[in-house]
Motif scaffolding. Sequence first.
Motif, PDB file in Angstrom:
ATOM      1  N   TYR A   7       0.713  -1.105   0.089  1.00  0.00           N
ATOM      2  CA  TYR A   7       0.384   0.226   0.005  1.00  0.00           C
ATOM      3  C   TYR A   7       0.798   0.866   0.070  1.00  0.00           C
ATOM      4  CZ  TYR A   7      -3.373  -3.280   2.058  1.00  0.00           C
ATOM      5  OH  TYR A   7      -4.307  -4.864   2.055  1.00  0.00           O
ATOM      6  N   LYS A   8       0.398   2.564  -0.574  1.00  0.00           N
ATOM      7  CA  LYS A   8       0.707   3.491  -0.985  1.00  0.00           C
ATOM      8  C   LYS A   8       0.675   4.036   0.518  1.00  0.00           C
ATOM      9  CE  LYS A   8       0.847   4.219  -5.402  1.00  0.00           C
ATOM     10  NZ  LYS A   8       0.578   4.584  -6.924  1.00  0.00           N
ATOM     11  N   ILE A   9       1.197   5.222   0.870  1.00  0.00           N
ATOM     12  CA  ILE A   9       1.240   5.921   1.925  1.00  0.00           C
ATOM     13  C   ILE A   9      -0.123   6.382   2.983  1.00  0.00           C
ATOM     14  CG2 ILE A   9       2.301   8.278   1.917  1.00  0.00           C
ATOM     15  CD1 ILE A   9       3.469   8.749   4.300  1.00  0.00           C
ATOM     16  N   ALA A  10      -0.818   7.152   1.738  1.00  0.00           N
ATOM     17  CA  ALA A  10      -1.758   7.042   1.543  1.00  0.00           C
ATOM     18  C   ALA A  10      -2.891   6.112   2.312  1.00  0.00           C
ATOM     19  CB  ALA A  10      -2.588   8.303   0.549  1.00  0.00           C
ATOM     20  N   ARG A  24       4.642   9.069   8.773  1.00  0.00           N
ATOM     21  CA  ARG A  24       6.781   9.871   8.365  1.00  0.00           C
ATOM     22  C   ARG A  24       7.050  10.599   9.675  1.00  0.00           C
ATOM     23  NH1 ARG A  24       3.115  13.278   4.163  1.00  0.00           N
ATOM     24  NH2 ARG A  24       3.853  11.916   2.181  1.00  0.00           N
ATOM     25  N   LEU A  25       6.210  10.440  10.670  1.00  0.00           N
ATOM     26  CA  LEU A  25       6.963  10.709  11.853  1.00  0.00           C
ATOM     27  C   LEU A  25       7.262   9.782  12.887  1.00  0.00           C
ATOM     28  CD1 LEU A  25       7.330  12.784  14.091  1.00  0.00           C
ATOM     29  CD2 LEU A  25       4.762  12.768  15.002  1.00  0.00           C
ATOM     30  N   GLU A  33       9.750   1.629   9.287  1.00  0.00           N
ATOM     31  CA  GLU A  33      10.641   0.937   8.493  1.00  0.00           C
ATOM     32  C   GLU A  33      10.017   0.662   7.066  1.00  0.00           C
ATOM     33  OE1 GLU A  33      14.722  -0.024   7.115  1.00  0.00           O
ATOM     34  OE2 GLU A  33      14.044  -0.788   9.483  1.00  0.00           O
ATOM     35  N   PRO A  34       9.163   1.152   6.245  1.00  0.00           N
ATOM     36  CA  PRO A  34       8.665   1.279   5.397  1.00  0.00           C
ATOM     37  C   PRO A  34       9.368   0.946   4.215  1.00  0.00           C
ATOM     38  CG  PRO A  34       8.288   3.281   4.818  1.00  0.00           C
ATOM     39  CD  PRO A  34       9.447   3.251   6.400  1.00  0.00           C
ATOM     40  N   GLY A  40      11.847   6.044  -4.368  1.00  0.00           N
ATOM     41  CA  GLY A  40      12.291   6.743  -2.770  1.00  0.00           C
ATOM     42  C   GLY A  40      11.024   6.722  -2.417  1.00  0.00           C
ATOM     43  N   GLN A  41      10.220   6.288  -3.381  1.00  0.00           N
ATOM     44  CA  GLN A  41       8.442   5.693  -3.430  1.00  0.00           C
ATOM     45  C   GLN A  41       8.307   5.007  -1.791  1.00  0.00           C
ATOM     46  OE1 GLN A  41       5.360   4.364  -5.145  1.00  0.00           O
ATOM     47  NE2 GLN A  41       3.785   5.539  -5.072  1.00  0.00           N
TER      48      GLN A  41
END
Length: 274
Positions: A7-10, A24-25, A33-34, A40-41
């Motif tokens: 999955y993407k971050i959103a 991100r925080l 750790e993604p 870099g995605q």
Amino acid sequence: MTMEIRYKIAEAARMAGVSASTLRLWESQGLIEPIRTESGQRLYDAAHVERLKTISWLRHEKGLNPAAIRENLKTEPEPEAVDDDAVEDADIGEIPIGKKIRRLRREAGKTLDAVAQAVGVSVSTLSTFERTSQGLSFKALHELVAHFGTTLAVLSGQEDRHAGESLIRSGEWSTWPPSSTGVTVQILSEGKNQMECHRFVLAPGASSEGAYQHPGEEFLHVLAGGLEIILDGDQFFELGPGDSFYFESRRPHSWRNAVDGETVLIWVNTPPTF
């Protein structure tokens, strides 16, 4: 073999109930750790999502700071022993399925960490499920049961209830032990059958929380509300009241309640997979 969905971050943030900036925080704090693509995605798999949910719970419900969360995530104590004979004697609606899973794990000589990695959930999530029979997504529950080579019907004693025929009157459905948030599964046909027939009641926001796949075929019919089915990660189908849908279970599939209210549907699997 189950296809790994990333999955993407959103999307990962939505599934964890937080914002993308929070992810991100947490990454900067060493909590997660993604996966990183060459460009870099950030990408997150099922285990990442389960870890994010655990972090969110520790942060907001327990009030732990990042250091305490990191320490808590390292290990999870084994639950206290239970009387397995009492587990076997429970009615289907009261069966502590998590405790039966724990017994299977121990009989197989597997650790919490080994099973959690195989299923794609965090150790703390699996440990909580073994104690409470709650907290797993529908996808994770499917993969956990399959990991031990059994089905929920077998663990609950559903297959032993009837032989040859099964008559269940309206409103007298037995219900799966609750696990996934907002997902109620009612049994429409009991016994060791070639088809598994269920009535799903999905609360607003309820979903499979990820894609899963298995041998067989599936049919569903929407009675009320609306359902979104996603096949192969990129084929979207919106179903409304009266709509029916059939597909091969080997295709990775996920689903969610697509309306603000309750969704009710009939779901048939063959061969039995739960």
